[in-house]
Design a protein around this motif. Sequence first.
Motif, PDB file in Angstrom:
ATOM      1  N   GLN A   8      -9.355 -10.057  -6.428  1.00 57.04           N
ATOM      2  CA  GLN A   8      -8.052 -10.665  -6.708  1.00 57.04           C
ATOM      3  C   GLN A   8      -7.529 -10.248  -8.082  1.00 57.04           C
ATOM      4  O   GLN A   8      -6.373 -10.436  -8.386  1.00 57.04           O
ATOM      5  CB  GLN A   8      -8.148 -12.182  -6.594  1.00 57.04           C
ATOM      6  N   GLU A   9      -8.418  -9.686  -8.893  1.00 58.67           N
ATOM      7  CA  GLU A   9      -8.030  -9.122 -10.195  1.00 58.67           C
ATOM      8  C   GLU A   9      -7.232 -10.099 -11.052  1.00 58.67           C
ATOM      9  O   GLU A   9      -6.072  -9.875 -11.395  1.00 58.67           O
ATOM     10  CB  GLU A   9      -7.277  -7.799 -10.007  1.00 58.67           C
ATOM     11  N   PHE A  10      -7.876 -11.172 -11.395  1.00 64.55           N
ATOM     12  CA  PHE A  10      -7.268 -12.169 -12.278  1.00 64.55           C
ATOM     13  C   PHE A  10      -7.201 -11.637 -13.706  1.00 64.55           C
ATOM     14  O   PHE A  10      -8.103 -10.938 -14.163  1.00 64.55           O
ATOM     15  CB  PHE A  10      -8.100 -13.456 -12.276  1.00 64.55           C
ATOM     16  N   TRP A  11      -6.161 -12.024 -14.404  1.00 58.65           N
ATOM     17  CA  TRP A  11      -6.066 -11.659 -15.819  1.00 58.65           C
ATOM     18  C   TRP A  11      -7.211 -12.303 -16.612  1.00 58.65           C
ATOM     19  O   TRP A  11      -7.758 -11.717 -17.529  1.00 58.65           O
ATOM     20  CB  TRP A  11      -4.749 -12.156 -16.403  1.00 58.65           C
ATOM     21  N   LEU A  20      -5.722 -21.484  -8.226  1.00 55.24           N
ATOM     22  CA  LEU A  20      -6.091 -20.208  -8.830  1.00 55.24           C
ATOM     23  C   LEU A  20      -5.085 -19.856  -9.924  1.00 55.24           C
ATOM     24  O   LEU A  20      -4.035 -20.463 -10.054  1.00 55.24           O
ATOM     25  CB  LEU A  20      -6.138 -19.107  -7.768  1.00 55.24           C
ATOM     26  N   GLU A  21      -5.441 -18.848 -10.699  1.00 58.38           N
ATOM     27  CA  GLU A  21      -4.600 -18.418 -11.814  1.00 58.38           C
ATOM     28  C   GLU A  21      -3.171 -18.084 -11.355  1.00 58.38           C
ATOM     29  O   GLU A  21      -2.981 -17.405 -10.355  1.00 58.38           O
ATOM     30  CB  GLU A  21      -5.257 -17.181 -12.430  1.00 58.38           C
ATOM     31  N   GLN A  22      -2.199 -18.562 -12.078  1.00 60.15           N
ATOM     32  CA  GLN A  22      -0.801 -18.209 -11.834  1.00 60.15           C
ATOM     33  C   GLN A  22      -0.272 -17.520 -13.083  1.00 60.15           C
ATOM     34  O   GLN A  22      -0.193 -18.135 -14.144  1.00 60.15           O
ATOM     35  CB  GLN A  22       0.037 -19.467 -11.548  1.00 60.15           C
ATOM     36  N   VAL A  23       0.063 -16.259 -12.955  1.00 59.10           N
ATOM     37  CA  VAL A  23       0.552 -15.503 -14.113  1.00 59.10           C
ATOM     38  C   VAL A  23       1.779 -14.707 -13.707  1.00 59.10           C
ATOM     39  O   VAL A  23       1.769 -14.027 -12.696  1.00 59.10           O
ATOM     40  CB  VAL A  23      -0.531 -14.537 -14.634  1.00 59.10           C
ATOM     41  N   CYS A  24       2.815 -14.821 -14.473  1.00 60.29           N
ATOM     42  CA  CYS A  24       4.004 -13.997 -14.267  1.00 60.29           C
ATOM     43  C   CYS A  24       4.527 -13.632 -15.643  1.00 60.29           C
ATOM     44  O   CYS A  24       5.220 -14.403 -16.267  1.00 60.29           O
ATOM     45  CB  CYS A  24       5.059 -14.772 -13.487  1.00 60.29           C
ATOM     46  N   VAL A  34      -1.164 -11.950 -20.921  1.00 62.18           N
ATOM     47  CA  VAL A  34      -2.397 -12.725 -20.915  1.00 62.18           C
ATOM     48  C   VAL A  34      -3.517 -11.870 -21.506  1.00 62.18           C
ATOM     49  O   VAL A  34      -3.645 -10.689 -21.191  1.00 62.18           O
ATOM     50  CB  VAL A  34      -2.729 -13.168 -19.479  1.00 62.18           C
ATOM     51  N   HIS A  53     -14.537 -24.010 -13.631  1.00 62.94           N
ATOM     52  CA  HIS A  53     -15.009 -24.999 -12.666  1.00 62.94           C
ATOM     53  C   HIS A  53     -16.466 -25.353 -12.950  1.00 62.94           C
ATOM     54  O   HIS A  53     -17.299 -24.457 -13.115  1.00 62.94           O
ATOM     55  CB  HIS A  53     -14.867 -24.456 -11.248  1.00 62.94           C
ATOM     56  N   VAL A  58      -3.541 -20.110 -18.842  1.00 64.31           N
ATOM     57  CA  VAL A  58      -4.237 -21.336 -18.466  1.00 64.31           C
ATOM     58  C   VAL A  58      -5.464 -20.926 -17.662  1.00 64.31           C
ATOM     59  O   VAL A  58      -5.350 -20.228 -16.655  1.00 64.31           O
ATOM     60  CB  VAL A  58      -3.346 -22.259 -17.613  1.00 64.31           C
ATOM     61  N   MET A  85      -4.385 -14.222 -11.265  1.00 62.90           N
ATOM     62  CA  MET A  85      -4.106 -13.175 -10.308  1.00 62.90           C
ATOM     63  C   MET A  85      -3.039 -12.249 -10.877  1.00 62.90           C
ATOM     64  O   MET A  85      -2.149 -12.675 -11.578  1.00 62.90           O
ATOM     65  CB  MET A  85      -3.599 -13.802  -9.017  1.00 62.90           C
ATOM     66  N   ASP A 144     -12.368 -15.149 -12.838  1.00 64.46           N
ATOM     67  CA  ASP A 144     -12.672 -16.401 -12.137  1.00 64.46           C
ATOM     68  C   ASP A 144     -13.895 -17.012 -12.795  1.00 64.46           C
ATOM     69  O   ASP A 144     -14.948 -16.380 -12.868  1.00 64.46           O
ATOM     70  CB  ASP A 144     -12.937 -16.130 -10.653  1.00 64.46           C
ATOM     71  N   PHE A 172       6.541 -13.553 -24.417  1.00 59.68           N
ATOM     72  CA  PHE A 172       7.045 -12.472 -23.563  1.00 59.68           C
ATOM     73  C   PHE A 172       8.516 -12.684 -23.229  1.00 59.68           C
ATOM     74  O   PHE A 172       9.178 -11.783 -22.755  1.00 59.68           O
ATOM     75  CB  PHE A 172       6.208 -12.332 -22.284  1.00 59.68           C
ATOM     76  N   ASP A 190       3.799 -23.270 -11.693  1.00 61.92           N
ATOM     77  CA  ASP A 190       3.698 -21.847 -11.401  1.00 61.92           C
ATOM     78  C   ASP A 190       4.182 -21.030 -12.598  1.00 61.92           C
ATOM     79  O   ASP A 190       3.661 -19.964 -12.885  1.00 61.92           O
ATOM     80  CB  ASP A 190       4.535 -21.511 -10.167  1.00 61.92           C
ATOM     81  N   HIS A 194       1.393 -17.282 -21.604  1.00 61.01           N
ATOM     82  CA  HIS A 194       1.213 -18.257 -20.529  1.00 61.01           C
ATOM     83  C   HIS A 194      -0.194 -18.077 -19.986  1.00 61.01           C
ATOM     84  O   HIS A 194      -0.429 -17.379 -19.011  1.00 61.01           O
ATOM     85  CB  HIS A 194       2.248 -18.047 -19.418  1.00 61.01           C
TER      86      HIS A 194
END
Lengths: 340, 259
Positions: free
Chosen positions: B153-156, A313-317, B105, B141, B137, A1, B159, B245, A187, B135
């Motif tokens: 949701q615009e994931f990097w 779900l994806e956790q990106v920061c 990412v 699924h 991951v 996300m 999905d 980063f 996270d 980072h």
Amino acid sequence: MRKTLVAALLAAVIANPAFAQENPDSDPNPNSSPFPASASLSSVFNPAGFGSEWENTVPVIASAPWSGPRTADGQPDVSGNWSNTIANHANFTDPQAGDPGYPSTAASLPRGQRAPSRVSDPAGGQIPYLPAARALQQDYERNFPEPSHAWHVEPLARCAPAGVPKSFLWHGWEIRQYPGIVLFLFDSGTRIVHLDDGPHLNDSIKLWNGNSHGHWEGNTLVVNVTNNNGKALFGRTGDFMSENATVVERYIFAEDGKRFNYVATFTDPTVYSRPWTATVPARRFTEADPTDDWFNNVSVANRPGQPLLHERLEQVCVEHNGPSDGGLFDLPPDGPVIDR
Amino acid sequence: MKRKLALSFALATLCVTVPLDAQEQTAPVADIPRLANGKPDFSGIWQTLSEADYDLQPHEGRRDAPPSPGVVEGGALPYLPEALARKEQNFAARATDDPRLRCYVLGVPRSVYYPAPFEIFERERDLTLVHQFGHQVRTIHTNGTLHPEDQHQEFWLGDSRGHWEGDTLVVDVTDFSDATWFDRAGDYHSTDLHVVEKWRFVDRNTISYTAIVEDPQVYSRPWTIEILLNRRRDKNFELIEDYCFTLRYDKFYPHKATQ
């Protein structure tokens, strides 16, 4: 996300999970400030309380043989979603007292009515710093509310990995297990625990999350963490280890699989006068528990007609690299950081 | 050696009797790792030897890229005219604007062919891809679940929902942000990116990775890349975190008396 605002927002809400639940990470304008224009630092850092979700006691879980379910390769099966139970990382030794400079309402209660210090040894609940190290910790704590130097900004607010042990004082996390591997998905960062007791990486390599090798002893996962860079801090009170530290972690799982205590001993002769031990209580979440954006930070899987299933779900920061109030402190321009 | 000979013989036989496309999809490869449920087990540490990350398209050697015949079927990417202009801008600014330079990412499929190792952890219900770089991951699924109902949701990394077709893992990847590039040459996409990946063993230490990419905002038709992934077998090899980063502010921490 695309969690553009996440570091600043989460930094603001860590003392008050209810705030997090009202502010999902879905800012339609990724360049906007996460705070309303009228919000001041003090208002977002001054929570109403520590939240009804927090517990103020730490259960006792004894090391013992494991009688619960096992993975195919024989490990105790502890895979799933977990969270700590007493507080976030606002304050390491008085977990429910709030951020430095912004005490929670619970901070005015008698000390015995708040959760105990995470320092379980020595008995006084304080990290046995050497004098120079204590002065550095206190300098950080004193300057946290109004940082005047880059090193007073918490690294987590710049999207740094939360490290050891702060990753366990932050959002909930997931454990996945494989033959010879325990994988922690946090996270802010990932840890791969190799169930082989080594070899560790060369001492010259220093990492935010260190290098983890371990083994199971009955109900307890024992992990040696070396190669720590000591940069992540333990929380907003500025508690820390240095790059010379080693950590022995014991994850002691309750027989019913619902709890574990994280019991970690920190050894660092350059910072501490003696080894000391932290205890962080944690609980498991299942499909029977409600989801939120903090403890049980998962989503409902899309599978119509089938039983409820939660998934991460994806956790990106990575891209929000300013301090909590949106300003910048001595940061170089937002240009390339690598040349490879 | 015996095993190798047997495999060569089997492949030789297949090559004679089975058309290439069908062989790719259906031919079982002997002596590959499998989960208890019989599905191929891709667990391990993988890395490409290809030059795909430098430039997916055919190119000569240049200051910042070794030469490569390219990995796109048919050679060139089918840019729409207006999108080609943006790609050319990206190319001109690649020394500063490639998101990789900030250790962001990398997206899909770039995270797979970026020249750094990544580790696959596989269970019956999913595959977890932990990339050394940044980072990153990703969970693929494989438990029959569908893409989330919320498709914005615009994931990097998108999905990822996978299923098995014989010994090939087919993964449908949707719901991307537009923050990533495909390579160091500025090839790019929009939020309409849709990727179908196919993962299959060539032998126990080599994966064939195919990605079919479509993005009607940027390309006139779907296009396909294929690269090989090689198992890292160096002694005691393990991933070393590379959250680069953090390098902008690394020097501020930890507490130092000299500050």
